[in-house]
Design a protein around this motif. Structure first.
Motif, short mmCIF file in Angstrom:
data_model
loop_
_atom_site.label_atom_id
_atom_site.label_comp_id
_atom_site.label_asym_id
_atom_site.label_seq_id
_atom_site.Cartn_x
_atom_site.Cartn_y
_atom_site.Cartn_z
N LEU A 181 0.61 -1.35 0.23
CA LEU A 181 -0.23 0.15 0.08
C LEU A 181 0.40 1.25 0.06
O LEU A 181 0.25 2.52 0.07
N GLY A 182 2.30 0.86 -0.26
CA GLY A 182 3.15 2.24 -0.63
C GLY A 182 3.88 2.22 1.09
O GLY A 182 5.08 3.87 0.78
N LEU A 183 3.87 2.32 1.83
CA LEU A 183 4.38 2.18 3.52
C LEU A 183 5.82 1.95 3.25
O LEU A 183 5.54 0.87 2.49
N THR A 184 5.88 2.63 4.15
CA THR A 184 8.00 2.24 4.14
C THR A 184 7.85 1.15 5.21
O THR A 184 7.33 1.99 6.39
N VAL A 185 8.61 0.24 5.59
CA VAL A 185 8.40 -1.24 7.20
C VAL A 185 10.26 -1.37 6.78
O VAL A 185 10.23 -1.57 5.90
N GLU A 186 10.37 -0.73 7.92
CA GLU A 186 11.46 -1.78 8.43
C GLU A 186 11.60 -2.75 9.82
O GLU A 186 10.65 -1.63 10.69
N VAL A 187 11.82 -4.20 9.33
CA VAL A 187 12.12 -4.59 11.24
C VAL A 187 13.63 -4.55 11.56
O VAL A 187 14.27 -5.23 10.45
N HIS A 216 9.04 -0.40 12.26
CA HIS A 216 8.76 0.73 12.38
C HIS A 216 8.33 0.80 11.13
O HIS A 216 9.16 0.61 9.89
N LEU A 217 6.82 1.80 10.93
CA LEU A 217 6.58 1.51 9.93
C LEU A 217 6.08 3.56 9.49
O LEU A 217 6.07 4.33 10.06
N ARG A 280 3.63 7.11 11.46
CA ARG A 280 4.54 6.75 11.89
C ARG A 280 4.15 5.75 12.55
O ARG A 280 3.33 6.21 13.93
N GLY A 281 4.64 3.94 12.38
CA GLY A 281 3.82 3.24 13.45
C GLY A 281 5.33 2.73 14.13
O GLY A 281 6.15 1.93 13.72
#
Length: 466
Positions: A181-187, A216-217, A280-281
């Motif tokens: 959906l276009g989010l940047t997601v870092e794990v 971190h989203l 941000r999440g």
């Protein structure tokens, strides 16, 4: 499954197998009155013969040569009415129905939420699809309700997954799906978490063989002028650690990540809605288990913020993971933070199972979240951050303890969290409403997705003042 469709047709004009007619305190609503006149008073006569008063959720199914009619009692809460109607219609055999829209958006939301099921682990037959036509509703209202419901459903699904399926790694994988959906997601894996110095989070996680993940989203549409930072508790299972929970309390602890699920559901909803602000999440995902490696009472932990904490109860683990997540959010430039967590049984004792406790460090931010919750139809109640209770957290060997005494536990937990941020913070303790122990108007037993709708209303409000 229910699909919603806007139509200009009224109850008197529509041609569908079933028409739903609202009744409020024994009286038909305007469209019902017009329909009844068209039927030469058939509806009122049937009501009188059956002694039907139209109490909230009460129903009466009628058949005539003119068609089929379901009389349904209106509740003051239109969302609850919609949910109850959806559950009633799921038991009937009609493939289509026409409903007077009344308050179209909350009704649509209630209809969708009430029809939710989590049955992927059950044998089941063919899934029934019911097309509901809402008279005089605007298509954009129904589309918004559908997108918000998608976010709520995802949060519910995550909470309802068994803990052997939804491990911290699996929750991180779920978060990664938002990239579509276009989010940047870092794990971040365990090594990266350790390198950051998140000692409190790692201590909670170290008793489990399932490694932790920090998620971190970032949802950042072009032109966004406002920013909202969300932190959600991500305990995918909580045994209590060495402060072991009794069986009846542990049985629902797969839902101890409901705050994190609400963050994910809200981010999905925001992306589907195309809200023009940055969100941000942050979710510290782990399990709190008992083993030879588990953290102990008396341990002193160093947090990401540099403060030290003496552990006096290993079942007060959520605040330890959140301390590191909150401090990290502020380090990332958060201007204001909304945090959601199933944090304390004390909040449930104080407010019951349907109301979340709200704590705030700044009044303006508090009022904004309260108003958003009211619009969303999610019940919250403010409790005080009584500064005198900070004394309960004093430690002789560290900067603070992770618990106080048995009194005011929800307040001391909130005070603990407030120690780790300087920006305005609203803490929602959703331990009561996050998990339903029995079926209710807006869904079945299990995860409720509480918080998703409030967060989306907060986000919408921020876009309107940007």
């Amino acid at each position: 499954m229910i699909t919603l469709h806007a139509t200009e047709a009224t109850l008197a004009e529509g041609k569908v197998p079933l028409k739903v007619v609202w009744v409020r305190k024994g009286e038909l609503t305007p469209q019902g009155q017009v329909l009844d006149a068209h039927l030469d008073g058939f509806l009122r006569r049937a009501m009188a013969e059956a002694g039907f008063k139209g109490e909230a959720g009460e129903s009466l199914l009628l058949a005539s040569s003119e068609g089929n009619f379901l009389l349904f009692g209106l509740d003051e809460d239109i969302r609850a009415t919609g949910g109850r109607l959806a559950q009633m219609l799921s038991k009937l055999a009609f493939p289509e129905a026409l409903v007077e829209a009344l308050e179209a958006y909350p009704l649509a939301e209630g209809l969708l939420l009430g029809a939710y099921r989590f049955d992927r682990y059950k044998e089941k037959g063919e899934d029934k699809v019911l097309a509901l036509h809402l008279s005089r509703a605007r298509p954009e209202e129904l589309e918004r309700a559908r997108k918000v419901a998608e976010g709520v459903f995802w949060a519910r699904d995550l909470v309802n997954e068994p803990p052997n399926v939804l491990t911290p790694e699996a929750l991180a994988e779920a978060a990664l799906s938002l990239r579509a959906l276009g989010l940047t997601v870092e794990v971040l894996d365990e090594e990266a978490i350790r390198a950051l110095g998140m000692g409190a989070f790692l201590a909670v996680a170290q008793g489990s063989q399932n490694p932790p993940r920090f998620i971190h989203l970032r949802y950042a549409p072009e032109g966004a002028r406002e920013r909202l930072d969300l932190v959600g508790k991500g305990l995918t299972f909580d045994s209590g650690g060495y402060s072991l929970k009794p069986t009846e309390s542990m049985a629902t602890m797969k839902g101890d990540m409901a705050g994190g699920a609400a963050v994910l559901g809200a981010l999905k909803g925001a992306a589907l809605l195309g809200l023009p602000l940055e969100i941000r999440g942050y979710i510290a995902a782990c399990e709190n288990m008992v083993s030879g490696r588990a953290y102990r009472l008396g341990d002193v932990l160093k947090t990401f913020a540099g403060k030290t904490v003496e552990v006096m109860n290993t079942d007060a683990e959520g605040r330890l993971t959140l301390a590191d997540a909150l401090a990290y959010a502020e380090r990332q430039g958060a201007k204001r933070i909304l945090e959601l967590s199933t944090l304390t049984g004390s909040a449930v004792v104080a407010l019951g199972e349907e109301v979340a406790a709200l704590f705030a460090t700044e009044e303006t931010w508090q009022k904004r979240v309260e108003e958003a919750a009211r619009k969303a139809g999610e019940k919250v109640w403010p409790l005080p951050l009584e500064k005198a209770y900070r004394e309960k957290l004093k430690s002789p060997v560290a900067d603070m303890r992770n618990v106080g005494d048995r009194y005011g536990g929800a307040i001391t937990a909130a005070l603990f969290l407030a120690e780790f941020v300087t920006v305005p913070l609203v803490h929602l303790d959703i331990a009561g409403p996050a998990f339903a122990k029995k079926a209710h108007a807006l869904g079945p037993e299990g995860g409720t997705g509480f918080g998703v709708r409030t967060v989306l209303e907060v986000a919408q409000g921020l876009t309107e003042v940007a």
